[in-house]
Scaffold this motif. Structure first.
Motif, PDB file in Angstrom:
ATOM      1  N   GLU A  34       0.816  -1.220   0.000  1.00  0.00           N
ATOM      2  CA  GLU A  34       0.000   0.000   0.000  1.00  0.00           C
ATOM      3  C   GLU A  34       0.851   1.272   0.000  1.00  0.00           C
ATOM      4  N   HIS A  35       2.094   1.142  -0.433  1.00  0.00           N
ATOM      5  CA  HIS A  35       3.037   2.265  -0.478  1.00  0.00           C
ATOM      6  C   HIS A  35       2.455   3.461  -1.227  1.00  0.00           C
ATOM      7  N   ALA A  36       1.940   3.222  -2.432  1.00  0.00           N
ATOM      8  CA  ALA A  36       1.447   4.330  -3.266  1.00  0.00           C
ATOM      9  C   ALA A  36       0.241   5.013  -2.631  1.00  0.00           C
TER      10      ALA A  36
ATOM     11  N   ARG B 287      -3.089  -9.846   6.836  1.00  0.00           N
ATOM     12  CA  ARG B 287      -2.520  -8.606   7.354  1.00  0.00           C
ATOM     13  C   ARG B 287      -2.204  -7.639   6.216  1.00  0.00           C
ATOM     14  N   ALA B 288      -3.237  -7.247   5.501  1.00  0.00           N
ATOM     15  CA  ALA B 288      -3.101  -6.260   4.429  1.00  0.00           C
ATOM     16  C   ALA B 288      -4.376  -5.444   4.386  1.00  0.00           C
TER      17      ALA B 288
ATOM     18  N   HIS C   8      -0.144   2.586   5.618  1.00  0.00           N
ATOM     19  CA  HIS C   8      -1.159   1.541   5.519  1.00  0.00           C
ATOM     20  C   HIS C   8      -0.468   0.193   5.385  1.00  0.00           C
ATOM     21  N   GLY C   9      -1.013  -0.826   6.053  1.00  0.00           N
ATOM     22  CA  GLY C   9      -0.497  -2.174   5.874  1.00  0.00           C
ATOM     23  C   GLY C   9       0.679  -2.501   6.778  1.00  0.00           C
TER      24      GLY C   9
ATOM     25  N   ILE D 103     -12.269  -3.563  11.585  1.00  0.00           N
ATOM     26  CA  ILE D 103     -11.831  -2.223  11.957  1.00  0.00           C
ATOM     27  C   ILE D 103     -10.562  -1.920  11.166  1.00  0.00           C
ATOM     28  N   ASN D 104     -10.453  -0.719  10.666  1.00  0.00           N
ATOM     29  CA  ASN D 104      -9.233  -0.250  10.017  1.00  0.00           C
ATOM     30  C   ASN D 104      -8.677   0.887  10.860  1.00  0.00           C
ATOM     31  N   THR D 105      -7.494   0.680  11.453  1.00  0.00           N
ATOM     32  CA  THR D 105      -6.958   1.667  12.390  1.00  0.00           C
ATOM     33  C   THR D 105      -6.258   2.837  11.696  1.00  0.00           C
TER      34      THR D 105
END
Length: 378
Positions: free
Chosen positions: A26-28, A203-204, A120-121, A336-338
């Protein structure tokens, strides 16, 4: 030990380090998020220090130029490599960030009052940078080490939800050891779920590596694709219904968490679900309805579940809580997305905008929450 309120610089502004990029897939997206924050942050209140992490993990100083970090014409941005390395202080008593270069004396970059990790990630959202910042005794935006790590791992996330008595859908987990040792048993566990199923890296995020599988014959290929991103895989039974999302803000010393209006994602075009391309490269195929057209009882239940899940996971700062509304009217908690997508067009800022909190105000509130929270045990 309690920390005192963060000092301000001689300019009277608080210094915020934006950290973005990273080693994950998720770098970009992280770079694009940083571009949005750079454009929106209140420069009258904050001095900003952009720090990029390359795909190889090097911390580098990056120009304060959002145009270089945006997704344009399908081009995905990335942090450029450099011979210089940004170094955090590893210990209490100093918040001076330095830059080292081969053969040169280290030079001071800036004293930093708070870090806004826009990662992210894995290697960022998963508790790793949070642990580093705790060691450096530097305040930071968002959840702490445990909540970040547990909520990044969908298998542990589901266990926390189940332990809190929250409603979740059927799923199974395939670890690397299980896949190598007894593939047949792992596939049998998946076949006990109702198809279609969704195969995901455990875990992504940003829908990276996710496949919807309607035909069991395609299952092995989907698992292998997910394993390219993470050797641990989660497989979830498809839920027939609507996808609804709620933002949560606050936590710990700020009192009870606040919840946003409930939003709904409607995916069209050729996309069978809210995948990476629908999120970031084909925005015309996605519509957000907020407030979602649901009965008040459903809205209240989603907001209740969001707040309970946030506190059960020991979250802080921000999180986006995703739920399903089944055809029978049942609300199921998905995840949940932290560190949710954080461009102005992402779900989390949009549900807060619909709740009366603008994007610049949201950035300001998150930084304020981070400054009010001490590092260490709390």
């Amino acid at each position: 030990m309690d920390s005192q309120p963060a000092p301000q610089t001689e300019s009277g502004r608080t210094t915020v380090a934006l950290v973005f990029g990273g080693r994950s897939a998720e770098h970009a997206i992280s770079c694009a998020t940083a571009a949005s924050v750079l454009r929106a942050i209140d420069r009258d209140r904050y001095d900003v220090v952009p720090i990029g992490i390359t795909r190889e993990g090097r911390w580098v100083q990056v120009a304060d130029d959002p145009a270089r970090l945006e997704i344009t014409d399908g081009r995905l941005p990335e942090v450029p490599d450099s011979d210089s390395t940004v170094v955090l202080p590893l210990g209490t008593g100093s918040n001076l960030v330095t830059v080292t270069e081969p053969g040169e004396v280290p030079r001071a970059l800036s004293e930093v009052d708070v870090v806004f990790p826009l990662l992210h990630g894995p290697f960022g959202e998963d508790g790793t940078i949070q642990g580093l910042l705790e060691l450096a005794d530097i305040r930071y935006v968002g959840c702490g080490v445990l909540a970040s790590a547990a909520m990044m791992d969908k298998a542990f996330m589901k266990a926390v939800f189940a332990g809190a008595g929250l409603p979740i859908g059927p799923y199974t987990v395939i670890t690397d050891l299980q896949w190598q040792r007894d593939r047949a048993a792992a596939l049998d566990a998946v076949h006990s779920l109702a198809f279609p199923v969704f195969v995901k890296p455990a875990r992504a995020g940003s829908s990276v590596g996710i496949t919807r599988v309607d035909d069991p014959a395609e299952l092995v290929a989907a698992i292998e694709m997910a394993r390219e991103h993470d050797p641990k895989v989660i497989v979830e039974a498809g839920i027939s219904g609507r996808e609804l999302e709620c933002g949560v803000l606050g936590g710990h010393g700020s009192g009870s968490p606040r919840v946003s209006e409930v939003g709904e994602i409607v995916v069209g075009g050729e996309h069978t679900f809210y995948d990476f391309e629908a999120k970031y490269l084909d925005e015309a195929s996605v519509a957000l309805s907020c407030p979602a057209d649901v009965p008040d009882t459903v809205r209240d239940e989603i907001q209740r579940i969001a707040a309970v899940a946030f506190e059960a996971a020991d979250c802080e700062g921000l999180s986006r809580v995703d739920c399903f509304l089944t055809e029978s009217g049942e609300v199921l908690l998905n995840e949940i997305n932290t560190m949710p997508g954080f461009t102005p067009y992402s779900m989390y800022p949009q549900v807060w905008a619909a709740s009366g909190v603008s994007y610049p105000e949201l950035i300001d509130e998150l930084i304020t929450l981070a400054l009010e929270r001490r590092t260490g045990l709390r």
